[in-house]
Design a protein around this motif. Structure first.
Motif, PDB file in Angstrom:
ATOM      1  N   PHE A  75       0.828  -1.211   0.000  1.00 20.67           N
ATOM      2  CA  PHE A  75       0.000   0.000   0.000  1.00 20.67           C
ATOM      3  C   PHE A  75       0.858   1.255   0.000  1.00 20.67           C
ATOM      4  O   PHE A  75       0.591   2.195  -0.747  1.00 20.67           O
ATOM      5  CB  PHE A  75      -0.925  -0.010   1.219  1.00 20.67           C
ATOM      6  N   SER A 106     -13.581  -1.423  -2.838  1.00 18.05           N
ATOM      7  CA  SER A 106     -12.563  -2.467  -2.825  1.00 18.05           C
ATOM      8  C   SER A 106     -11.261  -1.897  -2.282  1.00 18.05           C
ATOM      9  O   SER A 106     -11.155  -0.702  -1.994  1.00 18.05           O
ATOM     10  CB  SER A 106     -12.362  -3.026  -4.235  1.00 18.05           C
ATOM     11  N   GLY A 107     -10.255  -2.764  -2.164  1.00 15.87           N
ATOM     12  CA  GLY A 107      -8.963  -2.293  -1.703  1.00 15.87           C
ATOM     13  C   GLY A 107      -8.251  -1.469  -2.761  1.00 15.87           C
ATOM     14  O   GLY A 107      -8.573  -1.532  -3.944  1.00 15.87           O
ATOM     15  N   TYR A 112      -9.025   4.361  -1.610  1.00 17.96           N
ATOM     16  CA  TYR A 112      -8.715   5.051  -0.351  1.00 17.96           C
ATOM     17  C   TYR A 112      -8.945   6.555  -0.512  1.00 17.96           C
ATOM     18  O   TYR A 112      -9.516   7.212   0.369  1.00 17.96           O
ATOM     19  CB  TYR A 112      -7.266   4.760   0.028  1.00 17.96           C
ATOM     20  N   THR A 128     -16.572  -2.590   2.920  1.00 16.19           N
ATOM     21  CA  THR A 128     -15.249  -2.601   2.306  1.00 16.19           C
ATOM     22  C   THR A 128     -14.435  -3.799   2.778  1.00 16.19           C
ATOM     23  O   THR A 128     -14.656  -4.315   3.879  1.00 16.19           O
ATOM     24  CB  THR A 128     -14.482  -1.295   2.615  1.00 16.19           C
ATOM     25  N   SER A 130     -11.146  -3.327   2.643  1.00 15.34           N
ATOM     26  CA  SER A 130      -9.884  -2.615   2.807  1.00 15.34           C
ATOM     27  C   SER A 130      -9.752  -2.082   4.226  1.00 15.34           C
ATOM     28  O   SER A 130     -10.579  -1.277   4.684  1.00 15.34           O
ATOM     29  CB  SER A 130      -9.806  -1.437   1.822  1.00 15.34           C
ATOM     30  N   ARG A 161      -5.299 -10.937   4.799  1.00 16.44           N
ATOM     31  CA  ARG A 161      -4.786  -9.627   4.385  1.00 16.44           C
ATOM     32  C   ARG A 161      -3.738  -9.758   3.288  1.00 16.44           C
ATOM     33  O   ARG A 161      -2.832 -10.589   3.367  1.00 16.44           O
ATOM     34  CB  ARG A 161      -4.175  -8.932   5.600  1.00 16.44           C
ATOM     35  N   SER A 164      -1.505  -5.212  -0.170  1.00 13.65           N
ATOM     36  CA  SER A 164      -2.115  -3.892  -0.328  1.00 13.65           C
ATOM     37  C   SER A 164      -3.197  -3.633   0.716  1.00 13.65           C
ATOM     38  O   SER A 164      -4.022  -2.737   0.557  1.00 13.65           O
ATOM     39  CB  SER A 164      -2.699  -3.738  -1.736  1.00 13.65           C
ATOM     40  N   ASP A 165      -3.194  -4.422   1.801  1.00 12.06           N
ATOM     41  CA  ASP A 165      -4.110  -4.230   2.937  1.00 12.06           C
ATOM     42  C   ASP A 165      -5.570  -4.459   2.578  1.00 12.06           C
ATOM     43  O   ASP A 165      -6.469  -3.832   3.153  1.00 12.06           O
ATOM     44  CB  ASP A 165      -3.927  -2.842   3.571  1.00 12.06           C
ATOM     45  N   ALA A 166      -5.829  -5.352   1.632  1.00 12.48           N
ATOM     46  CA  ALA A 166      -7.185  -5.791   1.334  1.00 12.48           C
ATOM     47  C   ALA A 166      -7.418  -7.143   1.993  1.00 12.48           C
ATOM     48  O   ALA A 166      -6.493  -7.942   2.140  1.00 12.48           O
ATOM     49  CB  ALA A 166      -7.402  -5.899  -0.172  1.00 12.48           C
ATOM     50  N   GLU A 204      -7.757 -12.215  -4.473  1.00 10.93           N
ATOM     51  CA  GLU A 204      -8.353 -10.891  -4.632  1.00 10.93           C
ATOM     52  C   GLU A 204      -9.212 -10.838  -5.887  1.00 10.93           C
ATOM     53  O   GLU A 204     -10.258 -10.172  -5.910  1.00 10.93           O
ATOM     54  CB  GLU A 204      -7.273  -9.817  -4.694  1.00 10.93           C
TER      55      GLU A 204
END
Length: 273
Positions: A75, A106-107, A112, A128, A130, A161, A164-166, A204
């Motif tokens: 991320f 989504s992530g 963001y 979400t 994310s 996780r 990319s922190d999704a 993902e």
């Protein structure tokens, strides 16, 4: 750039990354002249970017990190790229969220940025996968008494996780499949005529498929650098996107292809903001 010496470190490093990517490599001496900073400052910036895996240091300069179809940047690495384009895209995309509606994000770093705009939309229900997006809403200032309402509900899916922190995998998929959204704000790793929407992460990709199935309208948010990139797994065709919000860096041929296959194409120009 006469005022580059006044740039913050993050802004300076974003410029360095852009130059490395655009030219395929750059020398320290060239960066010192361009940024009007010392040799030591440039080398510190290159060291920091190399530690984050965003570029590769070579003798006298830096080159891009070789990226295969399975490489997934973290991320923080993605956050420094195309920042002005992302926030222009986010401002344009946020208009698709209506007060009181149910939206999904989504992530990704562009979603963001969208989240940061949506905190101003009243009474949203936000779903979400994310962690970063959820934090935007959880840390938003609470409204003063008598002031405008803020998003009332945030649902963070479970799951495993990613870099990319999704959150992805069966737990996330089951949660998303049971819900229905007015609008999905969807980020993407790669976008191309042949492969459609793609990601380096197989889990993902499946989670994104569930997001798309559960959404009445799909709003894809992707800056121009995503065009022509193909990840390991495709998860949607271009025709499954209702709206694509991108930036003015998108080349004319790509605009033509996308306009033929996506119902609505919006170009957000950061320079006009």
């Amino acid at each position: 750039m006469s005022d580059n010496q006044n740039l913050l470190a993050g802004q300076r490093r974003a410029l360095i990354l852009d130059e490395v990517r655009r030219r395929g490599g750059v020398r320290v001496s060239e960066l010192t002249r361009m940024l009007r900073v010392s040799d030591m400052t440039v080398r510190r910036d290159l060291d920091a970017l190399a530690r984050q895996g965003m570029l590769e240091k070579v003798h006298g300069g830096a080159v891009p990190v070789p990226e295969g179809r399975t490489h997934e940047p973290g991320f923080e690495a993605k956050s420094a790229l195309e920042t002005s384009a992302k926030y222009a895209i986010a401002r344009a995309a946020a208009g698709f969220a209506a007060p009181g509606g149910a939206v999904a994000l989504s992530g990704g770093t562009t979603t963001y940025a969208v989240a940061q705009q949506l905190v101003e939309v009243a009474e949203l229900t936000v779903v979400t996968n994310s962690v970063r997006v959820a934090d935007v809403f959880h840390t938003a200032p609470r409204p003063a008494e008598g002031g405008p309402a803020r998003p009332a509900t945030v649902v963070l899916t479970g799951g495993v996780r990613t870099p990319s922190d999704a959150l992805v995998g069966p737990v996330a998929d089951a949660a998303i499949a049971a819900l229905h959204f007015d609008v999905l704000f969807l980020g993407v790793h790669g976008l191309s005529e042949g492969a459609g929407l793609s990601t380096p992460n197989l889990a993902e990709a499946e989670t994104n498929r569930h997001f798309i199935r559960s959404a009445r309208r799909v709003v894809l948010v992707a800056d121009h650098t995503k065009w022509g990139v193909t990840g390991l797994s495709s998860f949607a065709a271009l025709e499954q996107v209702d709206v694509l919000v991108t930036d003015s860096g998108l080349e004319p041929e790509a605009r033509r292809v996308l306009a033929e296959r996506v119902p609505e194409l919006i170009i957000a120009d950061a320079e006009e903001e």
